[in-house]
Design an enzyme around this catalytic site. Structure first.
Site, PDB file in Angstrom:
ATOM      1  N   PRO A   2      13.154 108.127  61.302  1.00 30.60           N
ATOM      2  CA  PRO A   2      14.408 107.561  61.750  1.00 30.60           C
ATOM      3  C   PRO A   2      15.581 108.498  61.561  1.00 30.60           C
ATOM      4  O   PRO A   2      15.863 108.928  60.443  1.00 30.60           O
ATOM      5  CB  PRO A   2      14.576 106.324  60.856  1.00 30.60           C
ATOM      6  CG  PRO A   2      13.454 106.375  59.872  1.00 30.60           C
ATOM      7  CD  PRO A   2      12.850 107.708  59.937  1.00 30.60           C
ATOM      8  N   GLU A   3      16.239 108.776  62.637  1.00 25.85           N
ATOM      9  CA  GLU A   3      17.544 109.408  62.565  1.00 25.85           C
ATOM     10  C   GLU A   3      18.558 108.302  62.836  1.00 25.85           C
ATOM     11  O   GLU A   3      18.197 107.124  62.887  1.00 25.85           O
ATOM     12  CB  GLU A   3      17.647 110.539  63.598  1.00 25.85           C
ATOM     13  CG  GLU A   3      16.589 111.630  63.382  1.00 25.85           C
ATOM     14  CD  GLU A   3      16.717 112.797  64.345  1.00 25.85           C
ATOM     15  OE1 GLU A   3      17.847 113.110  64.728  1.00 25.85           O
ATOM     16  OE2 GLU A   3      15.685 113.373  64.720  1.00 25.85           O
TER      17      GLU A   3
END
Length: 292
Positions: A2-3
């Site tokens: 996850p960014e």
DNA sequence: AGTAGAACCTGAGCGC
DNA sequence: TGCGCTCAGGTTCTAC
């Protein structure tokens, strides 16, 4: 995994189920993730009402009614899913696609509205903490954290100021969470390609003059564009990342360079081959023809 | 000041 | 079928 766009997607997916609900109970199925859970984690959460859910950089922040904040980071492989009391056959409930049921489900929040919020994290690089709201800004996790790329602070002048005099490559500077908080490997690669800037260029050179430059302004703008488009698409679905309802984000279908080593650059009239290099121990994908 | 490398973990994909 | 190797969205540490 996850960014920023993925965490934002998770936040939006969880909010309807979590905000306003009371935490009836918590299953903490192991002693630690990346770090040990805080003392009395389960007891301190039980009975608390969730007053809000927000994102800062790559952190999820759940505001509780006793003035503490449940801070959650998804690491590389963390994800949440929402399960209803009706079970897995209910539409919108995520059914894990492979492996024994429950594998790597480390935390389950049982809520007063009948839903269960399940945190799954195979690599366990994620973590959770409980921090008083009043001192959140001074906490080591958040003191010194960089500007929010989707907020108002990110513009050409800000980038110029943050990168001034830096000899580190642009790639490394953009990944530095102390400067801009929330960018990760994918979106840095994509942003630099759109801005026609080489990941190897020294960060300080995007703005040779004080007060910003067209180059810095363009970079700031494409970062916002890329992130906003990714959020609108529900994030990327690399490997096993999914949204809270189990559906796949689809931004990865618009990657122009990431994970495209050896394939042609998609800029009109270019056709050069996308290269992969290693910077700061991470893969960088870029077009050496378009990006200078 | 920067960078390389390793560390923390599990799993997928590949060549053989 | 399986072994061994490389790689993966993040962060943080040590050693040059």
């Amino acid at each position: 995994m996850p960014e920023l766009p993925e965490v934002e997607t998770v936040c939006r997916g969880l909010a309807p189920a979590m905000v306003g609900a009371v935490i009836d109970g918590v299953e903490r199925r192991r002693e630690n993730l990346r770090f040990p859970f805080p003392d009395n984690f389960v007891a301190r959460l039980s009975g608390r009402r969730i007053e809000g859910l927000a994102r800062r950089a790559k952190y999820l922040l759940a505001d509780l009614d006793d003035g503490t904040v449940l801070v959650m980071h998804l690491g590389m492989s963390g994800s949440f899913r929402i399960e209803t009391s009706e079970g897995a056959s209910t539409p919108g409930v995520f059914v894990h696609p492979r492996g024994p049921a429950g594998t790597h489900d480390h935390v389950v929040f049982h809520l007063s509205n009948g839903t269960a919020i399940v945190y799954n994290d195979p690599r366990r690089f994620g973590f959770m903490d409980l921090i008083p709201r009043a001192s959140l800004g001074e906490h080591p996790l958040f003191a010194g954290i960089g500007i929010e790329p989707l907020g108002n602070e990110l513009n050409g002048e800000a980038l110029s100021r943050l990168f001034a005099g830096k000899a580190a490559p642009l790639k490394a500077a953009l990944l530095d969470q102390r400067l801009v908080a929330g960018l990760g490997n994918i979106y840095v690669c994509e942003s630099l390609h759109r801005a026609h800037l080489s990941p190897r260029r020294k960060a300080g050179t995007i703005s040779p003059k004080k007060g910003g430059s067209p180059r810095a302004a363009l970079l700031a703008q494409v970062i916002r564009d890329v992130l906003e488009e990714a959020v609108a698409a529900g994030g990327s679905s690399l490997r096993d990342h999914r949204q809270t309802d189990g559906t796949l984000g689809y931004f990865q279908h618009t990657f122009r360079v990431y994970d495209r080593e050896g394939e042609p650059c998609l800029n009109p009239g270019c056709g050069s081959i996308v290269r992969r290099i290693v910077q700061s121990g991470r893969s960088t994908f870029y077009c050496s023809t378009c990006q200078k």
